[in-house]
Design an enzyme around this catalytic site. Structure first.
Site, PDB file in Angstrom:
ATOM      1  N   CYS A 194     -65.652 -51.017  30.435  1.00 16.10           N
ATOM      2  CA  CYS A 194     -65.356 -49.610  30.635  1.00 16.10           C
ATOM      3  C   CYS A 194     -66.451 -48.811  29.953  1.00 16.10           C
ATOM      4  O   CYS A 194     -67.235 -49.364  29.184  1.00 16.10           O
ATOM      5  CB  CYS A 194     -64.024 -49.227  29.998  1.00 16.10           C
ATOM      6  N   GLY A 240     -63.105 -52.926  26.165  1.00 14.76           N
ATOM      7  CA  GLY A 240     -62.945 -54.278  25.638  1.00 14.76           C
ATOM      8  C   GLY A 240     -61.617 -54.860  26.071  1.00 14.76           C
ATOM      9  O   GLY A 240     -61.005 -54.391  27.032  1.00 14.76           O
ATOM     10  N   TYR A 260     -76.126 -57.794  33.347  1.00 14.43           N
ATOM     11  CA  TYR A 260     -75.585 -57.060  34.480  1.00 14.43           C
ATOM     12  C   TYR A 260     -75.035 -55.676  34.131  1.00 14.43           C
ATOM     13  O   TYR A 260     -75.357 -54.693  34.793  1.00 14.43           O
ATOM     14  CB  TYR A 260     -74.477 -57.890  35.146  1.00 14.43           C
ATOM     15  N   SER A 272     -79.100 -54.585  40.231  1.00 13.74           N
ATOM     16  CA  SER A 272     -79.304 -55.088  38.870  1.00 13.74           C
ATOM     17  C   SER A 272     -80.450 -56.082  38.731  1.00 13.74           C
ATOM     18  O   SER A 272     -80.951 -56.271  37.626  1.00 13.74           O
ATOM     19  CB  SER A 272     -78.019 -55.702  38.344  1.00 13.74           C
ATOM     20  N   ASP A 317     -81.375 -62.755  41.900  1.00 11.68           N
ATOM     21  CA  ASP A 317     -80.260 -61.904  41.469  1.00 11.68           C
ATOM     22  C   ASP A 317     -80.086 -62.078  39.970  1.00 11.68           C
ATOM     23  O   ASP A 317     -80.544 -63.072  39.388  1.00 11.68           O
ATOM     24  CB  ASP A 317     -78.958 -62.240  42.210  1.00 11.68           C
ATOM     25  N   ASP A 318     -79.403 -61.095  39.373  1.00 10.07           N
ATOM     26  CA  ASP A 318     -79.213 -61.194  37.911  1.00 10.07           C
ATOM     27  C   ASP A 318     -78.248 -62.314  37.565  1.00 10.07           C
ATOM     28  O   ASP A 318     -78.380 -62.977  36.545  1.00 10.07           O
ATOM     29  CB  ASP A 318     -78.704 -59.864  37.346  1.00 10.07           C
TER      30      ASP A 318
HETATM   31  O1  LIG Z   1     -71.509 -63.650  42.668  1.00  9.69           O
HETATM   32  P1  LIG Z   1     -70.819 -62.346  42.786  1.00  9.69           P
HETATM   33  O2  LIG Z   1     -69.352 -62.459  42.491  1.00  9.69           O
HETATM   34  O3  LIG Z   1     -71.098 -61.654  44.066  1.00  9.69           O
HETATM   35  O4  LIG Z   1     -71.339 -61.411  41.610  1.00  9.69           O
HETATM   36  C1  LIG Z   1     -72.672 -61.248  41.270  1.00  9.69           C
HETATM   37  C2  LIG Z   1     -73.255 -60.037  41.912  1.00  9.69           C
HETATM   38  O5  LIG Z   1     -72.478 -58.859  41.590  1.00  9.69           O
HETATM   39  C3  LIG Z   1     -73.278 -57.931  40.904  1.00  9.69           C
HETATM   40  O6  LIG Z   1     -73.778 -56.925  41.769  1.00  9.69           O
HETATM   41  P2  LIG Z   1     -73.021 -55.549  42.063  1.00  9.69           P
HETATM   42  O7  LIG Z   1     -73.017 -55.302  43.505  1.00  9.69           O
HETATM   43  O8  LIG Z   1     -71.692 -55.525  41.383  1.00  9.69           O
HETATM   44  O9  LIG Z   1     -73.855 -54.419  41.298  1.00  9.69           O
HETATM   45  P3  LIG Z   1     -75.398 -54.005  41.286  1.00  9.69           P
HETATM   46  O10 LIG Z   1     -75.645 -53.105  42.455  1.00  9.69           O
HETATM   47  O11 LIG Z   1     -75.558 -53.293  39.985  1.00  9.69           O
HETATM   48  O12 LIG Z   1     -76.263 -55.222  41.331  1.00  9.69           O
HETATM   49  C4  LIG Z   1     -74.415 -58.735  40.347  1.00  9.69           C
HETATM   50  O13 LIG Z   1     -75.558 -57.930  40.172  1.00  9.69           O
HETATM   51  C5  LIG Z   1     -74.646 -59.771  41.420  1.00  9.69           C
HETATM   52  O14 LIG Z   1     -75.416 -59.219  42.460  1.00  9.69           O
HETATM   53  N1  LIG Z   2     -63.068 -53.308  30.769  1.00  8.28           N
HETATM   54  C1  LIG Z   2     -62.488 -52.709  29.771  1.00  8.28           C
HETATM   55  O1  LIG Z   2     -63.087 -52.372  28.775  1.00  8.28           O
HETATM   56  C2  LIG Z   2     -61.006 -52.528  29.941  1.00  8.28           C
HETATM   57  C3  LIG Z   2     -60.265 -51.814  28.821  1.00  8.28           C
HETATM   58  C4  LIG Z   2     -58.788 -52.177  28.829  1.00  8.28           C
HETATM   59  N2  LIG Z   2     -58.613 -53.562  28.475  1.00  8.28           N
HETATM   60  C5  LIG Z   2     -58.172 -51.862  30.189  1.00  8.28           C
HETATM   61  O2  LIG Z   2     -57.869 -52.766  30.935  1.00  8.28           O
HETATM   62  O3  LIG Z   2     -58.033 -50.708  30.492  1.00  8.28           O
HETATM   63 MG   LIG Z   3     -75.955 -57.130  42.095  1.00  7.82          MG
END
Ligand SMILES: O=P(O)(O)OC[C@H]1O[C@H](OP(=O)(O)OP(=O)(O)O)[C@H](O)[C@@H]1O
Ligand SMILES: NC(=O)CC[C@H](N)C(=O)O
Ligand SMILES: [Mg+2]
Length: 495
Positions: free
Chosen positions: A2, A102, A257, A303, A365-366
């Site tokens: 968050c 968190g 990420y 990312s 990818d990241d």
């Molecule tokens: O294997 P997966 O479950 O698909 O997750 C990994 C992917 O998800 C995230 O991208 P996302 O689209 O959330 O955000 P970004 O645009 O910041 O890369 C991350 O950067 C990877 O691309």
């Molecule tokens: N990702 C988070 O930091 C989540 C905060 C809190 N555990 C919620 O679920 O709202």
């Molecule tokens: Mg991505």
């Protein structure tokens, strides 16, 4: 994950909080909320949705007050209904609102204590509401009509003794100011900064330094693990170490990420960490495959853009933005259900055919988590005519659930869980798959700040740094929060 923010200002802080939350939007897309304090009145607006949808002009006009806090939510505990949008509020003592990033790992036992010993009521299944009540109770116990900094720090010491897990928080105390604190391991990030105005100094606390930068604040420093910082309404800043055994162990997945690259966390530039990830990854490619036949490196936006650049540079091959991202689609990985995630990947990314046709492409990818993104992208690369599709992940294989604020609760939803690299490669349909080594990932981050000698790498190595995360805990987490369970969950929290 968050995003949290707090401001003690010299005039209305509503617009700063709104702008700050939009800068932290990448940390949570499920719900957003702001609480401001005007004299002794709290004003609040929170709901499900993106920041731009949750706050209308009429809400902003109501959010009067010189200090306030805000939150963007990515749920990791409880449902994703409007009742769990943050900040949470308790009226006693003083009136306190809190925003939390968190996840508590001993929530169940703390909930029992709250009911049976503290005689308090929790109205949702949110761990953040639990945390707020613990803080409120520890403050209440002191029975001070007007709390002083020492009282707040005493209460904080009580909080650290009772809760475990990850918690970077900002709390607003009506009539007094805001308190920012981080768990004893500093798993989630938190920084504070200040800016000078004609009316005096204003203070901001935020999950990421990007919010400070853009809003004209100077970064003062990170909140230390276990530390609490109390900023009074007149701008007096108090700080104290409130945990018995603090040891900085930040979550390395922030650098992979979650965080924006233009943020600096615990002294580490996320951008530089990602550049180094790309260099290490390229070195590994060269070690394993010195005669590689890669024609072009294509990063998966957003990312992986940073790491992709250094992979290409180190390999000495072209770098091309061959995948175009629809800027109006949010992050897919942090979406709640697999169906929604799958659909979003295709809507979000499209291949530029001329960068693929007849070429051996290395997609970078990241990270690979559930495999949703890479599977579809590899197919898109093939449809666009690529000769060979290689795939490289700037992070090691994600094999274990996360319990500290990232919603990856079930090992068997992770594509790498229980599979070898060859099996994952076959599953995602690549011609070759390469993962970063964990020690290189750690090096990419730690060389940004030599003082950090430990990171939370639990999603890669299964080592959880807080003591109550055992098999039973992980089983319960899986049962409560796997995709299917979340889909079935009816929001009964808004009674
Ligand atoms: O294997 P997966 O479950 O698909 O997750 C990994 C992917 O998800 C995230 O991208 P996302 O689209 O959330 O955000 P970004 O645009 O910041 O890369 C991350 O950067 C990877 O691309
Ligand atoms: N990702 C988070 O930091 C989540 C905060 C809190 N555990 C919620 O679920 O709202
Ligand atoms: Mg991505």
């Amino acid at each position: 994950m968050c995003g949290i923010i707090g401001v003690v200002g010299k005039s209305d802080v509503n617009l700063q909080l709104y702008d700050g939350l939009t800068l932290l939007q990448h940390r949570g897309q499920d719900a957003a909320g702001i609480v401001t304090c005007d004299d002794d009145r709290l004003n609040q607006q929170k709901a499900n949705g993106l920041v731009r949808d949750v706050f209308r002009a009429r809400h902003m006009e109501r959010l009067k007050g010189n200090f306030g806090i805000g939150h963007v939510r990515y749920p990791t505990a409880g449902s994703s209904g409007p009742a769990l949008a943050q900040p949470f509020y308790v009226n006693s003592p003083y009136g306190i609102a809190m925003a939390h990033n968190g996840n508590l790992t001993n929530m169940r036992e703390v909930v029992d204590e709250i009911f049976q010993q503290d005689l308090r009521h929790i109205n949702t299944d949110s761990d953040s509401e639990v945390l707020l009540n613990v803080f409120a109770h520890e403050l209440h116990k002191l029975h001070k009509l007007q709390p002083k900094a020492d009282d707040i720090f005493t209460a904080m010491r009580g909080v650290h003794k009772r809760v475990r897990g990850a918690y970077a928080c900002v709390a607003l105390i009506v009539g007094y100011g805001i308190v920012a604190f981080r768990d004893p391991n500093g798993i989630r990030p938190l920084v504070y900064g200040k800016r000078e105005t004609e009316k005096g100094t204003e203070y901001m606390v935020a999950s990421e330094s990007v919010a400070l930068d853009v809003l004209g604040y100077t970064l003062v420093r990170d909140v230390a693990p276990g530390e609490a910082i109390y900023i009074e309404l007149d701008g007096t800043v108090h700080s104290e170490q409130c945990a018995g055994d603090p040891y900085l162990t930040p979550c390395i997945f922030e650098h992979v990420y979650f965080a924006r690259p233009d943020s600096i966390m615990d002294g580490v530039s996320v951008h530089k960490a990602r550049l180094r990830q790309g260099e290490h990854l390229a070195d590994k490619i060269l070690r394993l495959c010195p005669d590689h036949d890669v024609d072009v490196v294509i990063p998966i936006p957003d990312s992986a853009r940073t790491a992709g650049q250094t992979v290409a540079h180190r390999l000495g091959v072209k770098f091309r933005e061959g995948m175009v991202k629809n800027r109006y689609i949010g992050r897919t990985f942090i979406m709640p259900g697999q169906r929604q995630r799958k659909k979003s990947v295709r809507q979000k990314l499209n291949a530029i055919e001329l960068e693929f046709r007849g070429k051996n492409v290395l997609l970078v990818d990241d990270s690979i988590v559930r495999g949703t993104t890479c599977k579809q992208i590899i197919q898109m690369a093939r449809d666009a005519g690529a000769a060979k599709v290689y795939f490289a992940s700037a992070a090691p294989a994600v094999k274990y659930p996360n319990v500290y604020g990232i919603d990856m609760p079930s090992a068997n939803e992770l594509v790498a869980h229980g599979r070898t690299t060859e099996e994952i490669c076959a599953e995602i349909g690549a011609d070759w798959l390469i993962y970063q080594d964990l020690e290189d990932l750690v090096l990419s981050s730690s060389s940004g700040n030599q003082k950090i000698d430990r990171f939370d790498c639990s999603v890669f190595d299964g080592n959880y740094i807080t003591r109550d995360v055992d098999d039973q805990y992980l089983d319960d987490l899986h049962t409560a929060r796997n995709d299917e369970a979340k889909r079935k969950k009816v929001d009964t929290s808004a009674l």
